[in-house]
Design a protein around this motif. Structure first.
Motif, PDB file in Angstrom:
ATOM      1  N   LEU A  49       3.588 -12.725 -13.837  1.00 33.15           N
ATOM      2  CA  LEU A  49       3.908 -11.811 -14.927  1.00 33.15           C
ATOM      3  C   LEU A  49       5.081 -12.368 -15.721  1.00 33.15           C
ATOM      4  CD1 LEU A  49       3.648  -8.331 -13.155  1.00 33.15           C
ATOM      5  CD2 LEU A  49       1.916  -9.518 -14.508  1.00 33.15           C
ATOM      6  N   ARG A  50       5.114 -12.036 -17.001  1.00 34.41           N
ATOM      7  CA  ARG A  50       6.135 -12.566 -17.910  1.00 34.41           C
ATOM      8  C   ARG A  50       6.697 -11.459 -18.778  1.00 34.41           C
ATOM      9  NH1 ARG A  50       4.537 -17.813 -20.848  1.00 34.41           N
ATOM     10  NH2 ARG A  50       5.378 -18.565 -18.870  1.00 34.41           N
ATOM     11  N   MET A  51       8.002 -11.532 -18.983  1.00 32.76           N
ATOM     12  CA  MET A  51       8.688 -10.668 -19.937  1.00 32.76           C
ATOM     13  C   MET A  51       9.203 -11.549 -21.064  1.00 32.76           C
ATOM     14  SD  MET A  51       9.641  -7.700 -20.762  1.00 32.76           S
ATOM     15  CE  MET A  51      10.824  -6.811 -21.751  1.00 32.76           C
ATOM     16  N   ILE A  58      12.133 -15.013 -11.511  1.00 34.72           N
ATOM     17  CA  ILE A  58      12.642 -14.092 -10.494  1.00 34.72           C
ATOM     18  C   ILE A  58      11.999 -14.483  -9.177  1.00 34.72           C
ATOM     19  CG2 ILE A  58      12.828 -11.702  -9.732  1.00 34.72           C
ATOM     20  CD1 ILE A  58      12.458 -10.901 -12.735  1.00 34.72           C
ATOM     21  N   LYS A  59      12.788 -15.070  -8.291  1.00 31.75           N
ATOM     22  CA  LYS A  59      12.261 -15.522  -7.011  1.00 31.75           C
ATOM     23  C   LYS A  59      12.015 -14.342  -6.083  1.00 31.75           C
ATOM     24  CE  LYS A  59      13.165 -18.061  -2.844  1.00 31.75           C
ATOM     25  NZ  LYS A  59      12.516 -16.992  -2.104  1.00 31.75           N
ATOM     26  N   ASP A  60      12.999 -13.480  -5.952  1.00 24.93           N
ATOM     27  CA  ASP A  60      12.883 -12.315  -5.072  1.00 24.93           C
ATOM     28  C   ASP A  60      13.587 -11.129  -5.706  1.00 24.93           C
ATOM     29  OD1 ASP A  60      11.519 -13.379  -2.708  1.00 24.93           O
ATOM     30  OD2 ASP A  60      13.344 -14.555  -2.379  1.00 24.93           O
ATOM     31  N   LEU A  61      12.992  -9.953  -5.539  1.00 20.17           N
ATOM     32  CA  LEU A  61      13.605  -8.707  -5.975  1.00 20.17           C
ATOM     33  C   LEU A  61      13.184  -7.646  -4.966  1.00 20.17           C
ATOM     34  CD1 LEU A  61      13.952  -7.250  -9.473  1.00 20.17           C
ATOM     35  CD2 LEU A  61      13.131  -5.806  -7.637  1.00 20.17           C
ATOM     36  N   ALA A  62      14.170  -6.915  -4.457  1.00 16.28           N
ATOM     37  CA  ALA A  62      13.856  -5.862  -3.487  1.00 16.28           C
ATOM     38  C   ALA A  62      14.932  -4.792  -3.509  1.00 16.28           C
ATOM     39  CB  ALA A  62      13.736  -6.449  -2.082  1.00 16.28           C
ATOM     40  N   VAL A  91      11.081 -14.482 -19.035  1.00 15.86           N
ATOM     41  CA  VAL A  91      11.345 -14.473 -17.591  1.00 15.86           C
ATOM     42  C   VAL A  91      10.013 -14.228 -16.893  1.00 15.86           C
ATOM     43  CG1 VAL A  91      12.500 -13.275 -15.687  1.00 15.86           C
ATOM     44  CG2 VAL A  91      13.687 -13.559 -17.865  1.00 15.86           C
ATOM     45  N   ASP A  92       9.751 -14.990 -15.824  1.00 18.73           N
ATOM     46  CA  ASP A  92       8.510 -14.858 -15.065  1.00 18.73           C
ATOM     47  C   ASP A  92       8.784 -14.435 -13.631  1.00 18.73           C
ATOM     48  OD1 ASP A  92       7.242 -15.807 -17.320  1.00 18.73           O
ATOM     49  OD2 ASP A  92       6.545 -17.665 -16.424  1.00 18.73           O
ATOM     50  N   LEU A  93       7.746 -13.946 -12.978  1.00 19.02           N
ATOM     51  CA  LEU A  93       7.775 -13.694 -11.543  1.00 19.02           C
ATOM     52  C   LEU A  93       6.356 -13.750 -11.014  1.00 19.02           C
ATOM     53  CD1 LEU A  93       6.577 -10.605 -11.012  1.00 19.02           C
ATOM     54  CD2 LEU A  93       8.863  -9.950 -11.693  1.00 19.02           C
ATOM     55  N   LYS A  94       6.236 -13.918  -9.715  1.00 19.72           N
ATOM     56  CA  LYS A  94       4.949 -13.892  -9.028  1.00 19.72           C
ATOM     57  C   LYS A  94       4.918 -12.627  -8.189  1.00 19.72           C
ATOM     58  CE  LYS A  94       2.847 -16.136  -5.092  1.00 19.72           C
ATOM     59  NZ  LYS A  94       2.972 -17.251  -4.157  1.00 19.72           N
ATOM     60  N   ARG A 129       4.982  -3.690 -15.449  1.00 20.31           N
ATOM     61  CA  ARG A 129       4.186  -3.455 -16.658  1.00 20.31           C
ATOM     62  C   ARG A 129       4.831  -2.396 -17.544  1.00 20.31           C
ATOM     63  NH1 ARG A 129      -1.729  -4.335 -13.886  1.00 20.31           N
ATOM     64  NH2 ARG A 129      -1.741  -6.584 -14.219  1.00 20.31           N
ATOM     65  N   LYS A 130       5.416  -1.378 -16.933  1.00 18.95           N
ATOM     66  CA  LYS A 130       6.112  -0.337 -17.702  1.00 18.95           C
ATOM     67  C   LYS A 130       7.243  -0.948 -18.537  1.00 18.95           C
ATOM     68  CE  LYS A 130       9.512   3.161 -16.840  1.00 18.95           C
ATOM     69  NZ  LYS A 130      10.294   3.802 -15.800  1.00 18.95           N
ATOM     70  N   LEU A 131       7.893  -1.965 -17.997  1.00 22.14           N
ATOM     71  CA  LEU A 131       9.003  -2.606 -18.705  1.00 22.14           C
ATOM     72  C   LEU A 131       8.537  -3.653 -19.717  1.00 22.14           C
ATOM     73  CD1 LEU A 131      11.676  -2.951 -15.896  1.00 22.14           C
ATOM     74  CD2 LEU A 131      11.403  -1.167 -17.604  1.00 22.14           C
ATOM     75  N   GLY A 132       7.228  -3.903 -19.760  1.00 22.92           N
ATOM     76  CA  GLY A 132       6.698  -4.805 -20.779  1.00 22.92           C
ATOM     77  C   GLY A 132       6.241  -6.162 -20.278  1.00 22.92           C
ATOM     78  N   MET A 133       6.229  -6.369 -18.976  1.00 22.45           N
ATOM     79  CA  MET A 133       5.766  -7.658 -18.447  1.00 22.45           C
ATOM     80  C   MET A 133       4.245  -7.718 -18.549  1.00 22.45           C
ATOM     81  SD  MET A 133       8.308  -8.381 -15.220  1.00 22.45           S
ATOM     82  CE  MET A 133       8.226 -10.171 -15.394  1.00 22.45           C
ATOM     83  N   VAL A 134       3.744  -8.906 -18.872  1.00 23.47           N
ATOM     84  CA  VAL A 134       2.306  -9.118 -19.020  1.00 23.47           C
ATOM     85  C   VAL A 134       1.877 -10.309 -18.175  1.00 23.47           C
ATOM     86  CG1 VAL A 134       2.198  -8.095 -21.326  1.00 23.47           C
ATOM     87  CG2 VAL A 134       2.593 -10.550 -21.054  1.00 23.47           C
ATOM     88  N   GLU A 135       0.603 -10.291 -17.772  1.00 26.05           N
ATOM     89  CA  GLU A 135       0.059 -11.384 -16.967  1.00 26.05           C
ATOM     90  C   GLU A 135      -0.123 -12.632 -17.824  1.00 26.05           C
ATOM     91  OE1 GLU A 135      -3.765 -12.226 -14.063  1.00 26.05           O
ATOM     92  OE2 GLU A 135      -3.187 -10.144 -14.492  1.00 26.05           O
ATOM     93  N   VAL A 136       0.254 -13.780 -17.240  1.00 26.77           N
ATOM     94  CA  VAL A 136       0.053 -15.088 -17.882  1.00 26.77           C
ATOM     95  C   VAL A 136      -0.582 -16.009 -16.852  1.00 26.77           C
ATOM     96  CG1 VAL A 136       1.937 -14.823 -19.542  1.00 26.77           C
ATOM     97  CG2 VAL A 136       2.392 -15.882 -17.314  1.00 26.77           C
ATOM     98  N   GLY A 137      -1.068 -17.142 -17.327  1.00 26.74           N
ATOM     99  CA  GLY A 137      -1.673 -18.120 -16.422  1.00 26.74           C
ATOM    100  C   GLY A 137      -0.637 -18.766 -15.512  1.00 26.74           C
ATOM    101  N   TRP A 138      -1.106 -19.350 -14.435  1.00 20.58           N
ATOM    102  CA  TRP A 138      -0.190 -19.944 -13.453  1.00 20.58           C
ATOM    103  C   TRP A 138       0.603 -21.102 -14.019  1.00 20.58           C
ATOM    104  CZ3 TRP A 138       1.433 -17.270  -9.680  1.00 20.58           C
ATOM    105  CH2 TRP A 138       0.628 -16.265  -9.148  1.00 20.58           C
ATOM    106  N   ALA A 139       0.047 -21.812 -14.984  1.00 24.52           N
ATOM    107  CA  ALA A 139       0.768 -22.946 -15.569  1.00 24.52           C
ATOM    108  C   ALA A 139       1.900 -22.483 -16.479  1.00 24.52           C
ATOM    109  CB  ALA A 139      -0.199 -23.836 -16.341  1.00 24.52           C
ATOM    110  N   GLY A 140       1.923 -21.194 -16.807  1.00 24.56           N
ATOM    111  CA  GLY A 140       2.969 -20.665 -17.665  1.00 24.56           C
ATOM    112  C   GLY A 140       2.559 -20.727 -19.088  1.00 24.56           C
TER     113      GLY A 140
END
Length: 159
Positions: A12-14, A97-101, A131-134, A148-159
């Motif tokens: 996902l990407r913002m 974003i490597k980790d978020l918890a 900014v991306d995250l997996k 998704r609520k914050l506006g992140m959208v799916e992108v391809g793995w290559a970025g």
């Protein structure tokens, strides 16, 4: 930067071009960046939050602090008024974003949203375009709804 995608994993990407809302920390919580003395608390949070996190503290800290993409200024920690680590976002310098918890005791208070907004603002200040995250659509469904609520959208793995 990130491991190979598994079943139901997405990137996902913002985009950071539009106006960004500033983080709003819940009452009684404060944010600061990582200090080396925070390593045990952060390690414990990752152990609580992630089923597959089983690296010993010393090994994990050597790996993390020695990574060329590690910058303690991009690791955001949220503490309650008693000094307990409530949540964290650890990012790579490549705007990932490597980790978020958020610790289970502190969920549902807006900490994850505030952490994400902090991350977005920090990378925008550094000149990043996005900014991306997996994440996993099934295992992390609640997190995906927030992203998704914050506006992140799916992108391809290559970025």
């Amino acid at each position: 930067m990130t491991s190979a995608p598994g079943e139901n994993d997405v990137r996902l990407r913002m985009m950071l071009g539009a106006a960004l809302k500033a983080p709003e920390w819940p009452g009684g919580f404060s944010m600061r960046t990582l200090q080396a003395s925070d390593a045990p608390a952060l390690h414990a949070l990752w152990q609580t939050a992630f089923d597959d996190f089983d690296q010993p503290l010393d090994e994990w800290w050597r790996w993390l602090s020695g990574d060329e993409e590690f910058d303690p200024a991009l690791c955001f920690l949220v503490f309650d008024r008693d000094g307990r680590l409530a949540g964290a976002a650890q990012c790579w310098t490549s705007a990932f974003i490597k980790d978020l918890a958020v610790h289970p005791d502190f969920r549902g208070r807006g900490i994850a949203e505030a952490l994400l907004r902090q991350v977005f603002s920090a990378f925008r200040a550094r000149g990043a375009a996005h900014v991306d995250l997996k994440t996993n659509l099934v295992d992390s469904a609640a997190a995906v709804r927030l992203y998704r609520k914050l506006g992140m959208v799916e992108v391809g793995w290559a970025g």
